[in-house]
Design a protein around this motif. Structure first.
Motif, PDB file in Angstrom:
ATOM      1  N   VAL A  12      18.890 -50.007 -22.641  1.00 55.98           N
ATOM      2  CA  VAL A  12      18.279 -48.682 -22.883  1.00 55.98           C
ATOM      3  C   VAL A  12      19.508 -47.651 -23.441  1.00 55.98           C
ATOM      4  O   VAL A  12      19.300 -46.871 -24.334  1.00 55.98           O
ATOM      5  CB  VAL A  12      17.716 -48.211 -21.824  1.00 55.98           C
ATOM      6  N   LEU A  13      20.530 -47.841 -22.670  1.00 54.49           N
ATOM      7  CA  LEU A  13      21.682 -47.016 -23.179  1.00 54.49           C
ATOM      8  C   LEU A  13      22.270 -47.118 -24.399  1.00 54.49           C
ATOM      9  O   LEU A  13      22.496 -46.274 -25.243  1.00 54.49           O
ATOM     10  CB  LEU A  13      22.798 -46.926 -21.898  1.00 54.49           C
ATOM     11  N   SER A  14      22.338 -48.313 -24.828  1.00 52.94           N
ATOM     12  CA  SER A  14      22.786 -48.887 -26.012  1.00 52.94           C
ATOM     13  C   SER A  14      21.846 -48.446 -27.063  1.00 52.94           C
ATOM     14  O   SER A  14      22.348 -48.029 -28.120  1.00 52.94           O
ATOM     15  CB  SER A  14      23.155 -50.300 -26.041  1.00 52.94           C
ATOM     16  N   ALA A  15      20.613 -48.580 -26.856  1.00 51.73           N
ATOM     17  CA  ALA A  15      19.362 -48.156 -27.792  1.00 51.73           C
ATOM     18  C   ALA A  15      19.608 -46.435 -28.052  1.00 51.73           C
ATOM     19  O   ALA A  15      19.398 -45.983 -29.345  1.00 51.73           O
ATOM     20  CB  ALA A  15      18.223 -48.432 -27.466  1.00 51.73           C
ATOM     21  N   VAL A  16      20.046 -45.759 -27.017  1.00 55.56           N
ATOM     22  CA  VAL A  16      19.948 -44.383 -27.184  1.00 55.56           C
ATOM     23  C   VAL A  16      21.081 -43.839 -27.907  1.00 55.56           C
ATOM     24  O   VAL A  16      20.945 -43.143 -28.954  1.00 55.56           O
ATOM     25  CB  VAL A  16      19.914 -43.615 -25.795  1.00 55.56           C
ATOM     26  N   VAL A 106      12.196 -41.653 -23.384  1.00 56.51           N
ATOM     27  CA  VAL A 106      13.404 -41.990 -24.087  1.00 56.51           C
ATOM     28  C   VAL A 106      13.765 -43.065 -24.883  1.00 56.51           C
ATOM     29  O   VAL A 106      14.085 -43.006 -25.968  1.00 56.51           O
ATOM     30  CB  VAL A 106      14.729 -41.567 -23.095  1.00 56.51           C
ATOM     31  N   TRP A 107      13.259 -44.168 -24.339  1.00 54.70           N
ATOM     32  CA  TRP A 107      13.340 -45.651 -24.893  1.00 54.70           C
ATOM     33  C   TRP A 107      12.442 -45.546 -26.146  1.00 54.70           C
ATOM     34  O   TRP A 107      12.988 -46.139 -27.171  1.00 54.70           O
ATOM     35  CB  TRP A 107      12.802 -46.486 -23.903  1.00 54.70           C
ATOM     36  N   HIS A 108      11.118 -45.292 -25.932  1.00 51.16           N
ATOM     37  CA  HIS A 108      10.091 -45.373 -27.043  1.00 51.16           C
ATOM     38  C   HIS A 108      10.881 -44.067 -28.288  1.00 51.16           C
ATOM     39  O   HIS A 108      10.678 -44.600 -29.245  1.00 51.16           O
ATOM     40  CB  HIS A 108       8.893 -44.487 -26.677  1.00 51.16           C
ATOM     41  N   LEU A 170      13.504 -55.021 -30.636  1.00 57.25           N
ATOM     42  CA  LEU A 170      13.856 -54.022 -29.084  1.00 57.25           C
ATOM     43  C   LEU A 170      12.791 -54.267 -28.173  1.00 57.25           C
ATOM     44  O   LEU A 170      13.420 -54.243 -27.166  1.00 57.25           O
ATOM     45  CB  LEU A 170      13.821 -52.883 -29.835  1.00 57.25           C
ATOM     46  N   ASP A 171      11.528 -54.358 -28.275  1.00 57.98           N
ATOM     47  CA  ASP A 171      10.727 -54.758 -27.413  1.00 57.98           C
ATOM     48  C   ASP A 171      11.130 -56.194 -26.647  1.00 57.98           C
ATOM     49  O   ASP A 171      11.092 -56.139 -25.424  1.00 57.98           O
ATOM     50  CB  ASP A 171       9.246 -54.866 -27.974  1.00 57.98           C
ATOM     51  N   GLY A 172      11.478 -57.262 -27.558  1.00 57.82           N
ATOM     52  CA  GLY A 172      11.870 -58.351 -26.770  1.00 57.82           C
ATOM     53  C   GLY A 172      13.083 -58.306 -25.937  1.00 57.82           C
ATOM     54  O   GLY A 172      13.258 -58.809 -24.953  1.00 57.82           O
ATOM     55  N   GLY A 173      13.910 -57.502 -26.799  1.00 58.86           N
ATOM     56  CA  GLY A 173      15.300 -57.400 -25.822  1.00 58.86           C
ATOM     57  C   GLY A 173      15.244 -56.732 -24.512  1.00 58.86           C
ATOM     58  O   GLY A 173      15.536 -56.960 -23.411  1.00 58.86           O
ATOM     59  N   ILE A 174      14.325 -55.614 -24.483  1.00 57.52           N
ATOM     60  CA  ILE A 174      14.191 -54.812 -23.276  1.00 57.52           C
ATOM     61  C   ILE A 174      13.142 -55.676 -22.185  1.00 57.52           C
ATOM     62  O   ILE A 174      13.519 -55.481 -20.903  1.00 57.52           O
ATOM     63  CB  ILE A 174      13.459 -53.588 -23.319  1.00 57.52           C
ATOM     64  N   LEU A 175      12.238 -56.573 -22.594  1.00 53.44           N
ATOM     65  CA  LEU A 175      11.665 -57.323 -21.855  1.00 53.44           C
ATOM     66  C   LEU A 175      12.421 -58.475 -21.219  1.00 53.44           C
ATOM     67  O   LEU A 175      12.403 -58.570 -19.935  1.00 53.44           O
ATOM     68  CB  LEU A 175      10.314 -57.982 -22.587  1.00 53.44           C
ATOM     69  N   ALA A 176      13.381 -58.974 -21.934  1.00 53.79           N
ATOM     70  CA  ALA A 176      14.136 -60.034 -21.605  1.00 53.79           C
ATOM     71  C   ALA A 176      15.306 -59.609 -20.370  1.00 53.79           C
ATOM     72  O   ALA A 176      15.629 -60.215 -19.463  1.00 53.79           O
ATOM     73  CB  ALA A 176      14.993 -60.706 -22.654  1.00 53.79           C
ATOM     74  N   ALA A 177      15.576 -58.258 -20.855  1.00 57.17           N
ATOM     75  CA  ALA A 177      16.614 -57.560 -19.961  1.00 57.17           C
ATOM     76  C   ALA A 177      15.921 -57.113 -18.670  1.00 57.17           C
ATOM     77  O   ALA A 177      16.600 -57.266 -17.421  1.00 57.17           O
ATOM     78  CB  ALA A 177      17.512 -56.400 -20.591  1.00 57.17           C
ATOM     79  N   ALA A 178      14.931 -56.546 -18.758  1.00 54.00           N
ATOM     80  CA  ALA A 178      14.285 -55.985 -17.602  1.00 54.00           C
ATOM     81  C   ALA A 178      13.336 -56.942 -16.676  1.00 54.00           C
ATOM     82  O   ALA A 178      13.614 -57.096 -15.389  1.00 54.00           O
ATOM     83  CB  ALA A 178      13.291 -54.888 -18.059  1.00 54.00           C
ATOM     84  N   GLU A 179      12.900 -58.076 -17.292  1.00 54.90           N
ATOM     85  CA  GLU A 179      12.179 -58.996 -16.357  1.00 54.90           C
ATOM     86  C   GLU A 179      13.005 -60.273 -16.368  1.00 54.90           C
ATOM     87  O   GLU A 179      12.355 -61.335 -15.753  1.00 54.90           O
ATOM     88  CB  GLU A 179      10.829 -59.289 -17.084  1.00 54.90           C
TER      89      GLU A 179
END
Length: 517
Positions: A12-16, A106-108, A170-179
């Motif tokens: 998330v921080l990298s995306a921001v 913020v992520w969105h 980005l959706d796939g990346g955050i899902l992989a990182a969060a879950e």
């Protein structure tokens, strides 16, 4: 933010930071068309906020998602950095239903800004601004050269595709990182499910941009939004109806799980295995959903069976067996009036038929049995054999597949058995586990636990006494080990309980799950 895993926080921080890098040039460039940026940003923000306002009749247009035509129009009209700025306010205002809400907003916003910047770069790479024609105006339009159609559709479609790919990545990346899911699994289905809507929104954004640059100016561009909003509202109604369908299915499955606690999670796993078989057979995507629903609801007729029979520990009497064998007909009657189930209703009614004609309720044979019923029958038996229950151990996946192949042609359709074997060989078996009582054997190692009985060592009880109807090539209920030398049932197997006969007439050693009666 503290609730997220470290990898997700870093992502998330990298995306921001990336979003800030994308928008920073617009803040320092004196050529940034601020009137247009502000107008489009406010317009996008208003389109997002209007989802929170009830329509006439008290309904909120949920499910519309982000109103992307405005963002894509900004991509076509503005420099990439300015388009990224337009995406931020609407992204921050997006509807959030799960916590942490602030982090998700913020992520969105960052995700939309990065996508808009990437789309703008692609649009300019293909000389989109020149093909768009006219001149940028934030007020009344000024006459200019016409848009270059149909070429203008090429950079517009490419930009919408780039926006879709970036957002879904980005959706796939955050899902992989969060879950903590594999990246390939996390991205599965995201692109295919969103590419077409993004392209449609891209064409609407192109129309809005062309009208914006036409002599009619901004008022004409705003009129484009009205039919788009109506179409999004209609789509929201479809989404709401679909959500109601899913809620109906979940309620029925939960009722079955509560009534027969030993098979909790069985319905979802049968739906999962049924979908794997159907996909291996090459069924269309819309039919895959029907197959999945059929697998999930195959045992809904248990709601009409007395609970004492479903939870009985001893052998069933012939009369009790006949009562349990009515559950496919009970289920069919229960869902007959649910129109959206369609072909799934026939699978609920016929999933206990056998291709040799000895099944129930009607004794259909071969091709007389509906295709979906043959799919669900194999999936039901497979999960029954690979599920751990209080009265039987789970069988290893290879052992269960071998048993299905042994019974193919008599009990099961060989094509369905081959499809499941091929699908599991290609993708593996990763079942849904919903409780500690529904542990699955997912290892591909051959053989069972130490001391597990073999087909030759498992004795059978006398025919016709206390047998339970089941989907699998064995009895609906059984117990642990049996003596290899004794003539009767092993320890823990009630007298009078027999294993189901396989295609050769031999008794089957593998008791399927209790849920497969």
């Amino acid at each position: 933010m503290r609730d997220l895993p470290p990898a997700a926080r870093g992502f998330v921080l990298s995306a921001v930071l990336a979003a800030l890098a994308c928008t920073a040039p617009a803040l320092t460039d004196p050529a940034t068309p601020w009137p247009a940026v502000i107008l489009l940003a406010v317009l996008y923000l208003g389109c997002e906020l209007v989802k929170l306002c009830p329509l006439p009749g008290g309904r909120v247009p949920e499910g519309t998602g982000s109103f992307l035509p405005v963002v894509l129009a900004a991509v076509f009209l503005l420099p990439p950095a300015a388009a990224a700025l337009v995406a931020l306010p609407g992204g921050f205002a997006a509807t959030v239903v799960r916590r942490p809400a602030t982090v998700r907003r913020v992520w969105h916003g960052a995700q939309q800004a990065i996508g808009a910047w990437a789309a703008g770069q692609v649009f300019r790479l293909l000389d989109g601004p020149a093909a768009l024609g006219g001149g940028l105006s934030s007020g009344a339009g000024h006459p200019g050269w016409p848009a270059d159609f149909p070429y203008a559709m090429l950079p517009a479609t490419a930009a919408a595709t780039a926006f879709c790919l970036v957002v879904t990545a980005l959706d796939g990346g955050i899902l992989a990182a969060a879950e903590r899911r594999p990246a390939a699994t996390a991205r599965h289905g995201l692109v295919t499910g969103s590419l077409a809507p993004h392209c449609v929104h891209g064409l609407a954004g192109l129309m809005m941009a062309v009208m914006w640059r036409s002599p009619y100016g901004v008022p004409a561009a705003l009129l484009v939004l009205l039919p788009m909003y109506v179409s999004c509202w209609v789509f929201a109604q479809y989404q709401r109806e679909r959500a109601a369908h899913q809620a109906t299915i979940r309620a029925l499955v939960q009722a079955v799980d509560i009534k027969d606690r030993y098979t909790r999670g069985h319905s979802e796993r049968v739906g999962q295995a049924s979908t794997m078989i159907a996909r291996e057979l090459g069924m269309a995507e819309d039919r895959l959903e029907v197959v999945r629903i059929a697998g999930i609801l195959h045992d809904v007729g248990k709601l009409g069976v007395p609970t004492r029979l479903l939870r009985k520990d001893g052998p069933l009497t012939p009369q009790e067996r006949r009562i349990i064998e009515l559950h496919p007909e009970y289920g069919h009657e229960m869902v007959r009036g649910i129109g959206f189930l369609g072909e799934a209703r026939s699978a609920i009614l016929h999933h206990h038929e056998r291709v040799d004609g000895t099944g129930y309720p009607y004794g259909l044979t071969g091709e007389q049995i509906p295709v979906l019923a043959r799919v669900v029958a194999v999936a039901d038996a497979f999960d029954a054999m690979t599920s751990t229950r209080s009265y039987s151990r789970a069988r290893p996946v290879p052992t269960a597949l071998a048993e299905l192949e042994r019974c193919a042609g008599a009990q099961f359709d060989p094509a369905m058995v081959r499809a499941l074997t091929d699908a599991i060989g290609r993708h593996g078996w990763h079942p849904v586990v919903t409780s500690d009582d529904d542990l699955q054997v997912i290892s591909s190692a051959a053989g069972g636990p130490a001391g597990a009985p073999t087909a030759a060592a498992e004795p059978a009880a006398p025919h016709g006494q206390g047998s339970r109807p089941g989907p699998g090539p064995g009895p609906a209920r059984g117990s642990g080990s049996a003596s290899a030398s004794g003539p009767g049932p092993g320890p823990g197997v009630p007298a009078g309980r027999r294993a189901g006969a396989g295609p050769s007439g031999d008794e089957d050693p593998f008791p399927p799950a209790r849920g497969g009666r």
